[in-house]
Design an enzyme around this catalytic site. Structure first.
Site, PDB file in Angstrom:
ATOM      1  N   LYS A   1       0.969  -1.267  -0.037  1.00  0.00           N
ATOM      2  CA  LYS A   1      -0.212   0.055  -0.026  1.00  0.00           C
ATOM      3  C   LYS A   1       1.012   1.337   0.036  1.00  0.00           C
ATOM      4  O   LYS A   1       1.885   1.449   0.661  1.00  0.00           O
ATOM      5  CB  LYS A   1      -0.800   0.016   1.371  1.00  0.00           C
ATOM      6  CG  LYS A   1      -1.775   1.309   1.047  1.00  0.00           C
ATOM      7  CD  LYS A   1      -3.091   0.704   0.385  1.00  0.00           C
ATOM      8  CE  LYS A   1      -4.132   1.901   0.130  1.00  0.00           C
ATOM      9  NZ  LYS A   1      -3.560   2.789  -0.863  1.00  0.00           N
TER      10      LYS A   1
ATOM     11  N   SER B   1      -7.010   5.490   3.311  1.00  0.00           N
ATOM     12  CA  SER B   1      -7.018   4.834   2.365  1.00  0.00           C
ATOM     13  C   SER B   1      -7.257   3.174   2.805  1.00  0.00           C
ATOM     14  O   SER B   1      -7.928   2.582   2.109  1.00  0.00           O
ATOM     15  CB  SER B   1      -5.737   4.577   1.902  1.00  0.00           C
ATOM     16  OG  SER B   1      -5.255   5.914   0.550  1.00  0.00           O
TER      17      SER B   1
ATOM     18  N   THR C   1      -4.562  13.398   5.226  1.00  0.00           N
ATOM     19  CA  THR C   1      -3.340  13.644   5.589  1.00  0.00           C
ATOM     20  C   THR C   1      -3.112  15.026   6.363  1.00  0.00           C
ATOM     21  O   THR C   1      -2.267  14.871   7.357  1.00  0.00           O
ATOM     22  CB  THR C   1      -2.487  13.583   4.455  1.00  0.00           C
ATOM     23  OG1 THR C   1      -2.549  12.433   3.625  1.00  0.00           O
ATOM     24  CG2 THR C   1      -0.810  13.752   4.846  1.00  0.00           C
TER      25      THR C   1
ATOM     26  N   LYS D   1       5.564   1.851  -3.055  1.00  0.00           N
ATOM     27  CA  LYS D   1       5.488   3.107  -3.561  1.00  0.00           C
ATOM     28  C   LYS D   1       5.744   3.142  -5.065  1.00  0.00           C
ATOM     29  O   LYS D   1       6.431   2.187  -5.483  1.00  0.00           O
ATOM     30  CB  LYS D   1       6.443   4.133  -3.081  1.00  0.00           C
ATOM     31  CG  LYS D   1       6.119   5.475  -3.047  1.00  0.00           C
ATOM     32  CD  LYS D   1       4.913   5.871  -1.963  1.00  0.00           C
ATOM     33  CE  LYS D   1       4.815   7.320  -1.929  1.00  0.00           C
ATOM     34  NZ  LYS D   1       3.658   7.607  -0.861  1.00  0.00           N
TER      35      LYS D   1
ATOM     36  N   LYS E   1       5.151   3.268   8.524  1.00  0.00           N
ATOM     37  CA  LYS E   1       3.899   4.246   8.659  1.00  0.00           C
ATOM     38  C   LYS E   1       2.548   3.135   8.658  1.00  0.00           C
ATOM     39  O   LYS E   1       1.866   3.296   9.566  1.00  0.00           O
ATOM     40  CB  LYS E   1       3.769   5.085   7.263  1.00  0.00           C
ATOM     41  CG  LYS E   1       2.785   6.243   7.563  1.00  0.00           C
ATOM     42  CD  LYS E   1       2.510   7.092   6.356  1.00  0.00           C
ATOM     43  CE  LYS E   1       3.795   7.711   6.238  1.00  0.00           C
ATOM     44  NZ  LYS E   1       3.586   8.816   4.916  1.00  0.00           N
TER      45      LYS E   1
ATOM     46  N   GLN F   1       6.935   4.013   4.150  1.00  0.00           N
ATOM     47  CA  GLN F   1       5.689   3.438   4.117  1.00  0.00           C
ATOM     48  C   GLN F   1       5.382   2.091   4.839  1.00  0.00           C
ATOM     49  O   GLN F   1       4.416   1.984   5.485  1.00  0.00           O
ATOM     50  CB  GLN F   1       5.032   3.366   2.513  1.00  0.00           C
ATOM     51  CG  GLN F   1       3.685   3.308   2.496  1.00  0.00           C
ATOM     52  CD  GLN F   1       2.918   4.716   2.439  1.00  0.00           C
ATOM     53  OE1 GLN F   1       3.598   5.599   1.944  1.00  0.00           O
ATOM     54  NE2 GLN F   1       1.910   4.837   3.325  1.00  0.00           N
TER      55      GLN F   1
ATOM     56  N   ASN G   1      -2.476  19.530  -1.584  1.00  0.00           N
ATOM     57  CA  ASN G   1      -3.450  19.056  -0.794  1.00  0.00           C
ATOM     58  C   ASN G   1      -2.987  19.140   0.746  1.00  0.00           C
ATOM     59  O   ASN G   1      -3.988  19.473   1.490  1.00  0.00           O
ATOM     60  CB  ASN G   1      -3.585  17.862  -1.458  1.00  0.00           C
ATOM     61  CG  ASN G   1      -4.614  16.934  -0.499  1.00  0.00           C
ATOM     62  OD1 ASN G   1      -5.798  17.402  -0.525  1.00  0.00           O
ATOM     63  ND2 ASN G   1      -4.466  15.741  -0.113  1.00  0.00           N
TER      64      ASN G   1
ATOM     65  N   GLY H   1      -2.939   7.963  -4.491  1.00  0.00           N
ATOM     66  CA  GLY H   1      -2.268   9.138  -5.082  1.00  0.00           C
ATOM     67  C   GLY H   1      -0.933   9.694  -4.201  1.00  0.00           C
ATOM     68  O   GLY H   1      -0.807   9.281  -2.931  1.00  0.00           O
ATOM     69  N   ASP H   2      -0.295  10.541  -4.726  1.00  0.00           N
ATOM     70  CA  ASP H   2       0.929  11.123  -4.070  1.00  0.00           C
ATOM     71  C   ASP H   2       1.021  12.421  -4.796  1.00  0.00           C
ATOM     72  O   ASP H   2       0.051  13.075  -5.297  1.00  0.00           O
ATOM     73  CB  ASP H   2       2.171  10.541  -4.032  1.00  0.00           C
ATOM     74  CG  ASP H   2       3.009  10.875  -2.993  1.00  0.00           C
ATOM     75  OD1 ASP H   2       2.834  10.813  -1.840  1.00  0.00           O
ATOM     76  OD2 ASP H   2       4.360  11.272  -3.495  1.00  0.00           O
TER      77      ASP H   2
END
Length: 448
Positions: A92, A380, A211, A128, A116, A113, A242, A167-168
């Protein structure tokens, strides 16, 4: 009994095996510094070579993306997916479209990640991906055609129980929509294989805000340990995307006075403080390709500092929300000298290693990104859960879950990061808590 692992020797071996990957080296070094005492105290972890396994991605995928621009020119970009660790769940992590995207950056992001996602308590591994494609000067049609070509390559490597991208940077709801549409057409399946989707086709309430809002929920918990509140505090924020704008939005809702936003060309200083109307102007303005924040100064009577970052502005709280390594030691020293007591990361690894060392020595509260900006991936994960049972949660339900997750992450950091002097080292706490969960899952599943 196995010999203890020497940090310097380990890092030298890491660099020799992964030459030229400075971002990945930095991310690994910062985590290993904190978790090595745990590993050296456990013969079982050493015997299983858990550290060597932990820093090696399970899979690194690279592919060519061929697409056509509006002038009928054929363009070629590189695409990647780093599937780093799936011990606690499907990979993820986001997709980033930016010219700086390369294997080193994606490996560092996927490595971070992994921890996290473990901290959220949800069953998600770390991954990623992205491309060196730059959408900022592209038309909507060009972005759609690129996304179609990107998914034509990526679709064979993702699935709802294998890898679920999100998304990123430069990949928002529009891009996720195009990617999901391409996946559905290619596979003839309506699968929860991407998160950050539009609400009309399986997206979750509050994913866009998650976030930035989660960052402020984490800061609230940090301040509460000191008997303080962000209400009335002066806050500086970098970035204008964002994460940054929603962090500002939530900070203002909590009573803070936020005085800066920034982009790659400079920053604005608005002594009157940002509000929702000003943020709406920023969001609409930034939708135009190639724009800068400088016109904000004429619109709202603020000041513009070309080519500068906001870290020399007086503040109580600093929230770096732009990109990696944007806040160096000199900036950290300036923040401390100007009254800042809290630095929390909205971006991934925006604080340099030297800056982190100074922050720790100065006794500032520091929220590392793997903890403080985990709200996005947490929601997510909630979106995946909603998709699996074909049910949508209300905004209130998602917000309550997000606040609960961020509080739980803060608690894990306190549990594993409190020193003998009673001070909480949030970076160490986050690293150790995330590592323990991932390592336990890896040991339980044998070698592989």
């Amino acid at each position: 009994m196995a010999d203890n692992i020497d940090l310097d020797q380990f890092l030298e071996r890491l660099r020799s095996r992964n030459p030229g990957e400075a971002e990945f080296h930095q991310a690994v070094a910062e985590v290993v510094h904190d978790i090595l005492p745990v590993i050296n105290a456990s013969p079982r972890l050493q015997q299983a070579s858990i550290l060597d396994r932990l820093i090696e991605p399970e899979r690194v995928i690279g592919f060519r993306i061929v697409w056509e621009d509006d002038k009928r020119n054929v363009r070629v970009n590189r695409g990647y997916r780093v599937q780093f660790n799936s011990a606690i769940g499907p990979y993820k992590g986001g997709l980033r479209f930016h010219p700086t995207v390369n294997p080193s950056i994606l490996k560092f992001l996927a490595f971070e990640q992994t921890f996290k996602n473990a901290l959220t308590g949800l069953p998600m591994g770390g991954g990623k991906g992205g491309s060196d494609f730059d959408p900022r000067e592209c038309s909507d049609g060009e972005i759609m055609r690129f996304c179609n070509s990107f998914m034509l390559q990526l679709h064979r490597h993702i699935r709802s129980d294998t890898d679920v991208p999100a998304g990123d940077i430069n990949v928002g709801e529009r891009e996720i929509g195009y990617l999901f549409g391409a996946y559905r057409r290619i596979t003839n399946e309506f699968q929860p294989v991407l998160t950050g989707k539009g609400l009309s086709f399986g997206g979750s309430q509050m994913r866009t805000e998650a976030t930035g809002y989660g960052l402020l929920y984490f800061v609230r918990e940090m301040l509460a340990t000191q008997g303080k509140s962000i209400d009335g505090m002066r806050v500086v924020v970098s970035g204008a995307g964002n994460v940054a704008t929603h962090a500002v939005e939530k900070a203002v809702d909590m009573g803070a006075r936020v005085v800066t936003l920034s982009d790659s060309r400079g920053f604005i200083l608005d002594e009157a403080g940002l509000n929702r109307d000003k943020l709406n102007w920023v969001r609409q303005h930034k939708e135009k390709p190639g724009t800068t924040l400088e016109p904000y100064t004429e619109e709202f009577g603020a000041r513009w500092f070309a080519g500068k970052q906001p870290w020399h502005v007086d503040c109580d709280v600093a929230l770096p929300c732009a990109t990696q390594n944007e806040l160096d030691e000199e900036a950290a020293r300036a923040l401390a000298a100007n009254g800042c007591t809290v630095i929390a990361e909205g971006a991934n690894m925006p604080v340099t290693h030297a800056a982190r060392a100074f922050i720790d020595s100065a006794g500032l509260l520091y929220g590392p990104g793997k903890a403080s900006n985990a709200g996005g991936v947490a929601v997510s994960g909630l979106e995946i859960s909603q998709n699996r049972v074909r049910r949508s949660h209300t905004r209130h339900e998602v917000d309550e879950d997000l606040q609960s997750i961020m509080k739980s992450i803060h608690g894990a950091c306190v549990e594993h990061g409190t020193g003998d002097d009673g001070r909480v080292n949030y970076a160490r706490g986050a690293n150790v808590a995330g590592f323990r969960k991932v390592a336990h899952a890896m040991l339980g599943q044998g070698y592989g």
